[in-house]
Structure formats: C-alpha cells, structure tokens
Write a protein that holds these residues in place. Structure first.
Motif, PDB file in Angstrom:
ATOM      1  N   ARG A 127     -37.235  41.717 -72.983  1.00  0.00           N
ATOM      2  CA  ARG A 127     -37.025  42.986 -73.686  1.00  0.00           C
ATOM      3  C   ARG A 127     -37.982  43.088 -74.875  1.00  0.00           C
ATOM      4  N   SER A 128     -38.256  44.303 -75.263  1.00  0.00           N
ATOM      5  CA  SER A 128     -39.152  44.538 -76.392  1.00  0.00           C
ATOM      6  C   SER A 128     -38.432  44.260 -77.706  1.00  0.00           C
ATOM      7  N   THR A 129     -39.233  44.064 -78.755  1.00  0.00           N
ATOM      8  CA  THR A 129     -38.656  43.778 -80.060  1.00  0.00           C
ATOM      9  C   THR A 129     -39.572  44.315 -81.150  1.00  0.00           C
ATOM     10  N   VAL A 130     -38.990  44.531 -82.342  1.00  0.00           N
ATOM     11  CA  VAL A 130     -39.748  44.990 -83.504  1.00  0.00           C
ATOM     12  C   VAL A 130     -39.700  43.902 -84.559  1.00  0.00           C
ATOM     13  N   LEU A 131     -40.882  43.491 -85.045  1.00  0.00           N
ATOM     14  CA  LEU A 131     -40.979  42.440 -86.052  1.00  0.00           C
ATOM     15  C   LEU A 131     -41.103  43.055 -87.443  1.00  0.00           C
ATOM     16  N   ALA A 134     -43.604  49.275 -92.140  1.00  0.00           N
ATOM     17  CA  ALA A 134     -42.522  49.151 -91.163  1.00  0.00           C
ATOM     18  C   ALA A 134     -42.876  50.011 -89.952  1.00  0.00           C
ATOM     19  N   PRO A 135     -42.829  49.454 -88.739  1.00  0.00           N
ATOM     20  CA  PRO A 135     -43.205  50.220 -87.545  1.00  0.00           C
ATOM     21  C   PRO A 135     -42.392  51.499 -87.413  1.00  0.00           C
ATOM     22  N   ALA A 136     -43.081  52.634 -87.383  1.00  0.00           N
ATOM     23  CA  ALA A 136     -42.418  53.929 -87.268  1.00  0.00           C
ATOM     24  C   ALA A 136     -41.950  54.151 -85.834  1.00  0.00           C
ATOM     25  N   PRO A 137     -40.959  55.023 -85.614  1.00  0.00           N
ATOM     26  CA  PRO A 137     -40.486  55.301 -84.258  1.00  0.00           C
ATOM     27  C   PRO A 137     -41.597  55.768 -83.318  1.00  0.00           C
ATOM     28  N   GLY A 138     -42.558  56.524 -83.846  1.00  0.00           N
ATOM     29  CA  GLY A 138     -43.666  56.979 -83.010  1.00  0.00           C
ATOM     30  C   GLY A 138     -44.500  55.827 -82.489  1.00  0.00           C
ATOM     31  N   VAL A 170     -43.448  52.728 -82.103  1.00  0.00           N
ATOM     32  CA  VAL A 170     -42.629  51.985 -81.147  1.00  0.00           C
ATOM     33  C   VAL A 170     -42.691  52.639 -79.768  1.00  0.00           C
ATOM     34  N   GLN A 171     -42.519  53.951 -79.721  1.00  0.00           N
ATOM     35  CA  GLN A 171     -42.514  54.661 -78.445  1.00  0.00           C
ATOM     36  C   GLN A 171     -43.891  54.587 -77.779  1.00  0.00           C
ATOM     37  N   ALA A 172     -44.948  54.769 -78.579  1.00  0.00           N
ATOM     38  CA  ALA A 172     -46.303  54.709 -78.022  1.00  0.00           C
ATOM     39  C   ALA A 172     -46.595  53.325 -77.456  1.00  0.00           C
ATOM     40  N   THR A 173     -46.130  52.291 -78.139  1.00  0.00           N
ATOM     41  CA  THR A 173     -46.355  50.925 -77.659  1.00  0.00           C
ATOM     42  C   THR A 173     -45.630  50.673 -76.345  1.00  0.00           C
ATOM     43  N   LEU A 174     -44.371  51.119 -76.259  1.00  0.00           N
ATOM     44  CA  LEU A 174     -43.589  50.907 -75.035  1.00  0.00           C
ATOM     45  C   LEU A 174     -44.210  51.653 -73.850  1.00  0.00           C
ATOM     46  N   GLU A 175     -44.638  52.891 -74.070  1.00  0.00           N
ATOM     47  CA  GLU A 175     -45.229  53.667 -72.989  1.00  0.00           C
ATOM     48  C   GLU A 175     -46.566  53.081 -72.549  1.00  0.00           C
ATOM     49  N   THR A 176     -47.374  52.636 -73.517  1.00  0.00           N
ATOM     50  CA  THR A 176     -48.664  52.043 -73.176  1.00  0.00           C
ATOM     51  C   THR A 176     -48.481  50.727 -72.432  1.00  0.00           C
ATOM     52  N   ALA A 177     -47.487  49.931 -72.843  1.00  0.00           N
ATOM     53  CA  ALA A 177     -47.209  48.674 -72.141  1.00  0.00           C
ATOM     54  C   ALA A 177     -46.770  48.939 -70.706  1.00  0.00           C
ATOM     55  N   HIS A 178     -45.959  49.973 -70.512  1.00  0.00           N
ATOM     56  CA  HIS A 178     -45.520  50.328 -69.156  1.00  0.00           C
ATOM     57  C   HIS A 178     -46.716  50.745 -68.297  1.00  0.00           C
ATOM     58  N   TRP A 179     -47.600  51.561 -68.871  1.00  0.00           N
ATOM     59  CA  TRP A 179     -48.801  51.994 -68.149  1.00  0.00           C
ATOM     60  C   TRP A 179     -49.722  50.810 -67.844  1.00  0.00           C
ATOM     61  N   ALA A 180     -49.924  49.933 -68.824  1.00  0.00           N
ATOM     62  CA  ALA A 180     -50.781  48.763 -68.613  1.00  0.00           C
ATOM     63  C   ALA A 180     -50.201  47.853 -67.526  1.00  0.00           C
ATOM     64  N   GLY A 181     -48.871  47.710 -67.511  1.00  0.00           N
ATOM     65  CA  GLY A 181     -48.241  46.914 -66.465  1.00  0.00           C
ATOM     66  C   GLY A 181     -48.494  47.485 -65.086  1.00  0.00           C
ATOM     67  N   ASN A 182     -48.497  48.819 -64.968  1.00  0.00           N
ATOM     68  CA  ASN A 182     -48.806  49.449 -63.684  1.00  0.00           C
ATOM     69  C   ASN A 182     -50.230  49.141 -63.238  1.00  0.00           C
ATOM     70  N   GLN A 183     -51.157  49.122 -64.194  1.00  0.00           N
ATOM     71  CA  GLN A 183     -52.548  48.782 -63.845  1.00  0.00           C
ATOM     72  C   GLN A 183     -52.645  47.345 -63.351  1.00  0.00           C
ATOM     73  N   LEU A 184     -51.909  46.434 -63.985  1.00  0.00           N
ATOM     74  CA  LEU A 184     -51.914  45.040 -63.553  1.00  0.00           C
ATOM     75  C   LEU A 184     -51.283  44.893 -62.172  1.00  0.00           C
TER      76      LEU A 184
END
Length: 406
Positions: free
Chosen positions: A115-119, A159-163, A165-179
């Motif tokens: 799962r994702s996390t915020v540091l 502090a990581p803003a909600p925007g 966080v969302q951009a990171t999750l969506e980009t990670a999902h897209w990058a995973g599809n490429q892999l």
C-alpha cells in the motif's frame, strides 16, 4: 537605364518576398494561438507521458529508470522523484538525493505492505540545515498479474499536498501498466523463441540422420561430392541454429532451402525434382525466421518420401503490389483435409496425436505469421488424398517493427 530598372525591380521583388515571408510567419503564429490553454496542457502531458513510456516499456532497470525518471517528475510536479525496484534505488531526479537510504527503506516497506504511504519530516530527518525535503509520497508499482515490482516516490518541499498524493498514485498506476506491457512484450519474444526451438527440434532428428547417411554413401565412391555435401550441411545447420534474429529475408530463407534440397536430392536422386519461380524484386522481403523452410521439409518428408516414383516440389514467390505471395506445392500423396484439420486442432488443445510431425510445422508457421502480421496473413492449405498439397502465404513487403536481424 535598363540597368537601373533591373535594380529597381530587384529591390521591389526582394521587398515583396520579405513581406510575404513576414505575413506567413504572422499567419502561422495566429494559427498557433488558436490552441486553448487546456489543449496545450493536454499536449504537454501526453508528450511527456510518451517520453516516459518508451524506457519503461523496456523494463524496470537502472538504465531505463534513469531515462524515465525526469519525465515522471514532470508528470507528478514534484521537486524530486525516485524509482526503485524491490531491492535498490534505481534513479532519482531533482532534490532529495542525500535521503536515498531513507527513501529506499520507505519503498521497501510500502512494497512489503502492498500500500502507498505518506512520509513526514520526522521520517526524512537529516542534519543539513539547508535541506528542503519535508515529506514524500511512496506508491508501489504493480507489474504483471498485480505483482509489486518496485515503488515511485515523489519528494515534497513541504507537507505533501492532496494534489501531489493523487498525482503520484495515478502516475504510479500508469507506470505499472507500462511495466506490465514490457513484460508482455518480453513474453511474446520468449514465445517466438520457443516456437523456433520447437521447429528446430522437429527438423534436427530426422534430417540430420538422413543427411549424414546420404553423405556417408558418397565417401568412398565420390569423395569430392561428399565434401561438397558436408559443406552444404554445415551451412544449413549454421543458418537453422543461429542464435540471433527473429526475422530473415526471403533471399536468406531460399538460400538455406537450396542447401536442404541439395542434400535431399543426394538422398533421393532423380526421384526428387524441384521447380523454382522467384520474382527478383521480392528477394529482400522480410519474413519470420524459419517460416518457409519447414513447409518445404514437410513437402519432401510427408508428401514425396511416401510416393513411389518421381515427385515434384514447386516453390513460387511473386510480387503482388504491397504484398509478396509465396506458395510451396508438391504432387505427393496428399492427405484428407478433415484429418489435417483434426490434427491441428489436437495440437492447439495440447494433444500431439499419433503423428504430430506433419502438423507441427504448418501450425507453428501459421501462428507466427498471424502474430506478426495479423489474422489475415495465416497459411492457406489445399490438399486431398492422392492430390498433393499446396501451402500459400501472404507477406507484407513493409510492416512496422519487422526487419531482418531484429
């Protein structure tokens, strides 16, 4: 006077040309200005995503991550961005390089937990008073079958803003599809290599034994011919078992077929007749490696070897506009079309049947042609008991991503 007029007309022409050029520039700029801010933003995102996709489609490695990470950071909009696999930090772009060990540890935890996390700043503490890093978003990368293969980490200067966080999750999902697509491409390549190995396994036991027997029969009576046959056999095996290239040219395939038929004629003598009709303009056409040769071997092995008397194998390749049309025909014993269909169906179901050899080559070549060029480019087989067999194929002269030696 005439000279002055010429000079005047020259100046006028030059001014007119400059004015026309200036007008063209202004008009082009005007057209460019038609695009809205939304359209420009969409273009920038798609263009950047395309730049990141190319290295990711080659797999998750340090080299590919280094090429992709800068474009991924632009997509996320972070001050720094890192890519890891399950074991190490592969690449980092922007700020936060001195937090590498902390980022890697966080990535490992996220991958292990799934799962994702915020540091926060406490988890990324350091002794540097000028350090701008105040937080990060860690998102696992899911590869094929949902298996986690690494993580994408977006570094923040607050502090990581909600925007973010969302951009990171969506980009990670897209990058995973490429892999995942990279793994699919790799699987296709492995399948193609496995199919070629299957063809080689089919060819070698029967042909090698018969070839060596034929060569041995000439060692005492005609040593020079035995020597020539050994050289032909060596070149044939070198081509058939080469370790590189999924594709070849029609000229190379025909050259190997000629060596094969030379050895078979030494075995069959005058019983084997060969007719070639090849259009010179199609010789450079690219086709899958070992695509034509198994059809000729099937014609000799299953069509003519069982026929009493003389048999003919005909190979034709003709120019058909954007395509090359190739046929391999024999006047051998042929077979019942229903038996051929049933045999290929058994192979598709994983059942080799009683005599799979005559079906393996046809089925293998048919599948490879369809996988490379599309379903419209499979084999067409015409046969009947006592009527011989004719196998036809169509090959595009030019096809994206298909080239000899690739």
């Amino acid at each position: 006077m005439g000279g002055n007029l010429s000079a005047v007309f020259g100046v006028v022409s030059l001014v007119t040309a400059l004015a026309a050029a200036l007008f063209a520039v202004v008009r082009l700029r005007g057209r460019r200005g038609i695009a809205t801010a939304t359209q420009r933003a969409t273009y920038e995102v798609l263009h950047t995503a395309g730049l990141a996709a190319e290295p990711l489609r080659a797999g998750l490695s340090a080299t590919n991550a280094a090429k992709a990470v800068r474009h991924l950071r632009a997509l996320v909009g972070a001050v720094g961005l890192a890519l890891t696999d399950r074991a190490e930090l592969l690449a980092l772009d922007g700020r936060g390089g001195h937090h590498g060990e902390q980022l890697l540890a966080a990535a490992r935890r996220a991958v292990a937990a799934g799962r994702s996390t915020v540091l926060g700043g406490a988890e990324l503490h350091c002794d540097r008073v000028d350090c701008p890093v105040r937080g990060a978003v860690v998102a696992p990368l899911a590869g094929p079958d949902g298996r986690l293969v690494g993580a994408l980490l977006a570094i923040a200067d607050g502090a990581p803003a909600p925007g973010l966080v969302q951009a990171t999750l969506e980009t990670a999902h897209w990058a995973g599809n490429q892999l995942a697509l990279a793994e699919l491409d790799s699987s296709r390549e492995r399948l193609a290599r496995a199919e070629i190995r299957a063809l080689r396994a089919q060819i070698s036991p029967h042909f090698i034994y018969n070839a060596l027997t034929a060569i041995g029969s000439f060692v005492r009576t005609d040593p020079e011919r035995a020597r020539e046959l050994i050289l032909e056999f060596a070149e044939f095996t070198r081509y058939s078992f080469r370790a590189h290239g999924e594709f070849t040219t029609l000229a190379e395939e025909l050259r190997s077929i000629d060596r094969y038929l030379t050895i078979e004629r030494a075995r069959f003598g005058d019983r084997l007749q060969v007719r070639l009709q090849i259009a010179p303009e199609v010789l450079p056409v690219t086709l899958p490696f070992l695509c034509l040769q198994p059809l000729v071997e099937n014609a000799v092995r299953h069509g003519l070897s069982r026929k009493p008397g003389t048999g003919m194998v005909s190979i034709e390749a003709r120019d058909a506009g954007a395509e090359c049309h190739i046929t391999v025909e024999d006047d051998g014993v042929g077979m019942d079309p229903a038996t051929l269909t049933a045999g290929i169906a058994e192979l598709a179901a994983g059942d080799p049947g009683d005599d799979p050899g005559q079906h393996v080559g046809l089925s293998n070549v048919d599948e490879r042609l369809r996988s490379v060029f599309g379903d419209g480019f499979g084999l067409v087989v015409e046969t009947g008991l006592g009527s011989g067999t004719k196998v036809s194929m169509r090959v595009p002269k030019f096809h994206p991503g298909v080239r000899a030696g690739s």
